[in-house]
Design a protein around this motif. Structure first.
Motif, PDB file in Angstrom:
ATOM      1  N   UNK A  66       0.795  -1.235   0.000  1.00 44.59           N
ATOM      2  CA  UNK A  66       0.000   0.000   0.000  1.00 44.59           C
ATOM      3  C   UNK A  66       0.825   1.282   0.000  1.00 44.59           C
ATOM      4  N   UNK A  67       1.998   1.255   0.645  1.00 44.53           N
ATOM      5  CA  UNK A  67       2.836   2.456   0.693  1.00 44.53           C
ATOM      6  C   UNK A  67       3.888   2.467  -0.422  1.00 44.53           C
ATOM      7  N   UNK A  68       3.878   1.437  -1.284  1.00 43.21           N
ATOM      8  CA  UNK A  68       4.847   1.354  -2.370  1.00 43.21           C
ATOM      9  C   UNK A  68       4.449   2.204  -3.560  1.00 43.21           C
ATOM     10  N   UNK A  69       5.313   2.231  -4.559  1.00 45.91           N
ATOM     11  CA  UNK A  69       5.121   3.083  -5.730  1.00 45.91           C
ATOM     12  C   UNK A  69       3.810   2.778  -6.460  1.00 45.91           C
ATOM     13  N   UNK A  70       3.485   1.481  -6.590  1.00 44.41           N
ATOM     14  CA  UNK A  70       2.301   1.101  -7.351  1.00 44.41           C
ATOM     15  C   UNK A  70       1.117   0.707  -6.459  1.00 44.41           C
ATOM     16  N   UNK A  71       1.339   0.740  -5.147  1.00 45.16           N
ATOM     17  CA  UNK A  71       0.376   0.154  -4.216  1.00 45.16           C
ATOM     18  C   UNK A  71      -1.018   0.728  -4.278  1.00 45.16           C
ATOM     19  N   UNK A  72      -1.146   2.035  -4.505  1.00 49.84           N
ATOM     20  CA  UNK A  72      -2.461   2.658  -4.486  1.00 49.84           C
ATOM     21  C   UNK A  72      -2.994   2.995  -5.875  1.00 49.84           C
ATOM     22  N   UNK A  73      -2.305   2.498  -6.888  1.00 54.58           N
ATOM     23  CA  UNK A  73      -2.744   2.768  -8.259  1.00 54.58           C
ATOM     24  C   UNK A  73      -3.836   1.788  -8.679  1.00 54.58           C
ATOM     25  N   UNK A  74      -4.818   2.292  -9.428  1.00 53.58           N
ATOM     26  CA  UNK A  74      -5.764   1.388 -10.068  1.00 53.58           C
ATOM     27  C   UNK A  74      -5.015   0.592 -11.131  1.00 53.58           C
ATOM     28  N   UNK A  75      -5.502  -0.603 -11.410  1.00 52.60           N
ATOM     29  CA  UNK A  75      -4.786  -1.501 -12.315  1.00 52.60           C
ATOM     30  C   UNK A  75      -4.465  -0.868 -13.677  1.00 52.60           C
ATOM     31  N   UNK A  81       1.954   2.709 -16.092  1.00 57.58           N
ATOM     32  CA  UNK A  81       3.159   3.191 -15.408  1.00 57.58           C
ATOM     33  C   UNK A  81       4.296   2.185 -15.561  1.00 57.58           C
ATOM     34  N   UNK A  82       3.980   0.897 -15.476  1.00 60.20           N
ATOM     35  CA  UNK A  82       4.991  -0.132 -15.711  1.00 60.20           C
ATOM     36  C   UNK A  82       5.590   0.003 -17.108  1.00 60.20           C
ATOM     37  N   UNK A  83       4.743   0.297 -18.075  1.00 55.79           N
ATOM     38  CA  UNK A  83       5.227   0.490 -19.447  1.00 55.79           C
ATOM     39  C   UNK A  83       6.175   1.684 -19.525  1.00 55.79           C
ATOM     40  N   UNK A  84       5.793   2.772 -18.857  1.00 61.87           N
ATOM     41  CA  UNK A  84       6.638   3.968 -18.865  1.00 61.87           C
ATOM     42  C   UNK A  84       7.968   3.714 -18.165  1.00 61.87           C
ATOM     43  N   UNK A  85       7.935   2.930 -17.095  1.00 61.87           N
ATOM     44  CA  UNK A  85       9.136   2.680 -16.299  1.00 61.87           C
ATOM     45  C   UNK A  85      10.049   1.633 -16.924  1.00 61.87           C
ATOM     46  N   UNK A  86       9.449   0.620 -17.575  1.00 61.94           N
ATOM     47  CA  UNK A  86      10.232  -0.544 -17.967  1.00 61.94           C
ATOM     48  C   UNK A  86      10.153  -0.911 -19.437  1.00 61.94           C
ATOM     49  N   UNK A  87       9.297  -0.222 -20.195  1.00 66.31           N
ATOM     50  CA  UNK A  87       9.184  -0.533 -21.603  1.00 66.31           C
ATOM     51  C   UNK A  87       7.913  -1.291 -21.933  1.00 66.31           C
ATOM     52  N   UNK A  90       7.165  -6.551 -20.169  1.00 60.60           N
ATOM     53  CA  UNK A  90       7.695  -6.714 -18.815  1.00 60.60           C
ATOM     54  C   UNK A  90       7.446  -8.146 -18.357  1.00 60.60           C
ATOM     55  N   UNK A  91       8.389  -8.692 -17.612  1.00 54.96           N
ATOM     56  CA  UNK A  91       8.219 -10.031 -17.036  1.00 54.96           C
ATOM     57  C   UNK A  91       7.970  -9.891 -15.545  1.00 54.96           C
ATOM     58  N   UNK A  92       6.862 -10.433 -15.097  1.00 50.21           N
ATOM     59  CA  UNK A  92       6.532 -10.411 -13.676  1.00 50.21           C
ATOM     60  C   UNK A  92       6.864 -11.775 -13.089  1.00 50.21           C
ATOM     61  N   UNK A  93       7.756 -11.837 -12.104  1.00 45.32           N
ATOM     62  CA  UNK A  93       8.149 -13.138 -11.543  1.00 45.32           C
ATOM     63  C   UNK A  93       7.027 -13.792 -10.758  1.00 45.32           C
ATOM     64  N   UNK A 102       4.012 -12.525 -18.419  1.00 42.70           N
ATOM     65  CA  UNK A 102       4.527 -11.459 -19.273  1.00 42.70           C
ATOM     66  C   UNK A 102       3.403 -10.461 -19.516  1.00 42.70           C
ATOM     67  N   UNK A 103       3.748  -9.184 -19.432  1.00 46.97           N
ATOM     68  CA  UNK A 103       2.800  -8.108 -19.720  1.00 46.97           C
ATOM     69  C   UNK A 103       3.314  -7.370 -20.950  1.00 46.97           C
ATOM     70  N   UNK A 104       2.487  -7.283 -21.995  1.00 46.66           N
ATOM     71  CA  UNK A 104       2.922  -6.622 -23.223  1.00 46.66           C
ATOM     72  C   UNK A 104       1.904  -5.589 -23.690  1.00 46.66           C
ATOM     73  N   UNK A 105       2.435  -4.480 -24.210  1.00 44.21           N
ATOM     74  CA  UNK A 105       1.609  -3.421 -24.801  1.00 44.21           C
ATOM     75  C   UNK A 105       1.826  -3.362 -26.312  1.00 44.21           C
TER      76      UNK A 105
END
Length: 539
Positions: A66-75, A81-87, A90-93, A102-105
């Motif tokens: 909840x206090x993290x960077x993405x914790x309070x963001x809507x999906x 934001x993940x796309x902006x940060x990482x391209x 993205x691979x989610x472990x 894998x998340x792809x745009x």
């Protein structure tokens, strides 16, 4: 002790299900016609799976708190934001019961994934619903779990049974007049509740739309009008169902998107969700049973059998299998309220903010409804291209959800990386729908982009094709392929009849800001007071 045993059974069930998925995947690889024969060379030239930009286990958990960077963001915002940060990929472990994914745009990846989804596509998600139908209420479902919470050959058999009934336009058109009656009641209700001076409806108008959508889908699912808009407004089942549906999306979001602690320890939220599903099942089953009893009573009266083209969806499904008919009818009721209400809200907002488009739509509707009280004919919906274009463009401007997810049935190369079969891939289209890179004038509401070019348009220098998407795989509001929405025909007719009757009777306005018009709860739902202004059309 009971909860412990249930948990143990479910862990064993998940293990069996995963083994089945892998077995189905293997079968798909052998039989799928979509397997890319040129893949070995492409595969060898691609970067390893491990090199896909990834969030490490610890950093991911930290940022998701909840206090993290993405914790309070809507999906939707989190994914962008993940796309902006990482391209764009993205691979989610794997963590806490969730598989590596894998998340792809990238729209090119979307096509590759869909071409490699296999003969029995696996669409992950809804694990808590699966538990409800396979463990918690196994006694009711008896292995017939519907289309959402099942995969593989079992899913294929169920889908094969319901497809000919639900996806044939002629079967749904049986309900045209009954749905039209529901819309007439909706128009009368708007006139009753709007302010006599401002002509605005109350901020609670969303409830009225929920009543309209539930009444409309009940006509198809139960072959009966429940009177929820006018004569039976105090129906306690309706009030309870709408409340339970709100809880369903609220709790479902937390269980599905949040950290899945419930898979290891049954939390209070999990048991509350089971109670919500129990309540929805109880109400849905009650009305389905009443409908089946009514049909049985008609059969005992020795009335002449209806022609096949006049039989209801419920009648046709009962003929196939009574349990399939019951589960499908319940699912149609549960899935047909908020989804359609959100889409209709989006359509009304777009037309209210673009009166020139609304007037163009009204002119088309005048061709099939010369008078405000004209009745729909069987062929009324055959030639309404601009109506359909307005609906499609509203879904582009305000998508219902973030995209689609599949588990690869074959090895595939996505964005230049090796992605092995069995990997879960989430294809995020929500941001692409409004990017100029993919749509010309992407921020503008232009129904014309969905029209076929004609001679008049070409002479006027207009070319709708120039406005179309860079890829047909970006815009898929009803999904794609075998796992596309089974109720699509029902929703389309409901929207077409609804908007046609509304614009024929009213000029629609919305004189307030539309920022953050929707919020995400498994799907997008209205987030602003729906105080539309409805002014009567003169002729």
């Amino acid at each position: 002790m009971i909860k412990y045993r249930q948990t143990t059974r479910y862990i064993n069930f998940l293990s069996r299900q995963r083994a089945q998925q892998l077995r189905f995947t293997s079968t798909n690889v052998q039989n799928s016609p979509s397997e890319n024969k040129a893949l070995p060379t492409e595969w060898q030239n691609a970067k390893p799976f491990e090199e896909i930009p990834s969030m490490g286990d610890k950093s991911m958990m930290k940022d998701m708190l909840p206090w993290g960077k993405y914790g309070r963001m809507e999906l939707p915002k989190l994914l962008v934001t993940l796309k902006q940060d990482m391209g764009p990929i993205v691979r989610a472990p794997a963590f806490m019961g969730r598989p590596t994914s894998v998340i792809t745009h990238n729209p090119n990846d979307f096509e590759i994934v869909f071409r490699n989804e296999g003969i029995w596509p696996i669409r992950p998600g809804g694990d808590a619903q699966t538990y409800h139908r396979t463990v918690h209420r196994k006694d009711f479902f008896e292995g017939v779990t519907g289309l959402v919470a099942v995969h593989g050959e079992k899913w294929g058999s169920f889908r094969s049974a319901v497809n000919p009934v639900l996806l044939q336009p002629k079967n749904v058109r049986v309900y045209l007049h009954k749905m039209a009656q529901v819309n007439d009641e909706f128009i009368k209700r708007i006139r009753q509740i709007r302010d006599p001076e401002t002509l605005e409806v109350p901020a609670t108008f969303q409830e009225e739309m929920n009543r309209w959508t539930l009444e409309s889908v009940s006509v198809v699912a139960l072959d009966k009008q429940l009177g929820l808009i006018t004569t039976n407004r105090d129906n306690p089942d309706l009030k309870k169902m709408i409340s339970l549906l709100n809880d369903f999306f609220e709790l479902g979001l937390k269980l599905q998107v949040g950290i899945p602690i419930w898979k290891y320890f049954k939390t209070p939220k999990f048991w509350k969700f089971m109670k919500v599903l129990d309540g929805l099942l109880e109400i849905g089953n009650k009305y389905v049973n009443e409908a089946i009893e009514r049909l049985d009573a008609e059969k005992k009266m020795d009335l002449p059998e209806k022609p096949e083209n006049e039989k209801s969806v419920l009648e046709k499904l009962i003929k196939i299998d009574r349990k399939i008919a019951t589960v499908m009818a319940i699912d149609l009721i549960l899935a047909g309220v908020d989804t359609t209400s959100t889409t209709f809200t989006a359509l009304l907002l777009c037309l209210a903010k673009h009166p020139e488009k609304q007037e163009k739509l009204r002119e088309e509707i005048r061709q099939i409804l010369p008078h405000k009280d004209s009745q729909f004919e069987p062929n009324s919906l055959n030639n309404i291209p601009y109506t359909r274009a307005c609906i499609k463009e509203a879904l582009r401007m305000y998508p219902l959800t973030v995209g689609n997810t599949r588990i690869l049935a074959n090895d595939a190369v996505l964005s230049g990386y090796q992605v092995p079969k069995g990997t879960q891939v989430t294809m995020v289209s929500t941001a692409l729908l409004q990017e100029d890179e993919h749509y010309t004038k992407a921020k503008e509401y232009l129904p014309e982009r969905w029209l076929r070019p004609n001679k008049a348009a070409e002479e006027a220098g207009e070319c709708p094709h120039a406005l179309k998407a860079s890829s047909p795989f970006i815009y898929l509001p009803f999904g794609f392929g075998p796992r596309s929405c089974a109720g699509r025909r029902i929703v389309e007719m409901e929207l077409e009849l609804g908007i046609a009757r509304l614009v024929r009777n009213f000029h629609i306005e919305y004189n307030y800001p539309t920022d953050n018009a929707f919020k995400f709860k498994l799907i997008n739902i209205p987030n602003i007071p729906l105080t539309f202004k409805f002014t009567d059309v003169e002729n």
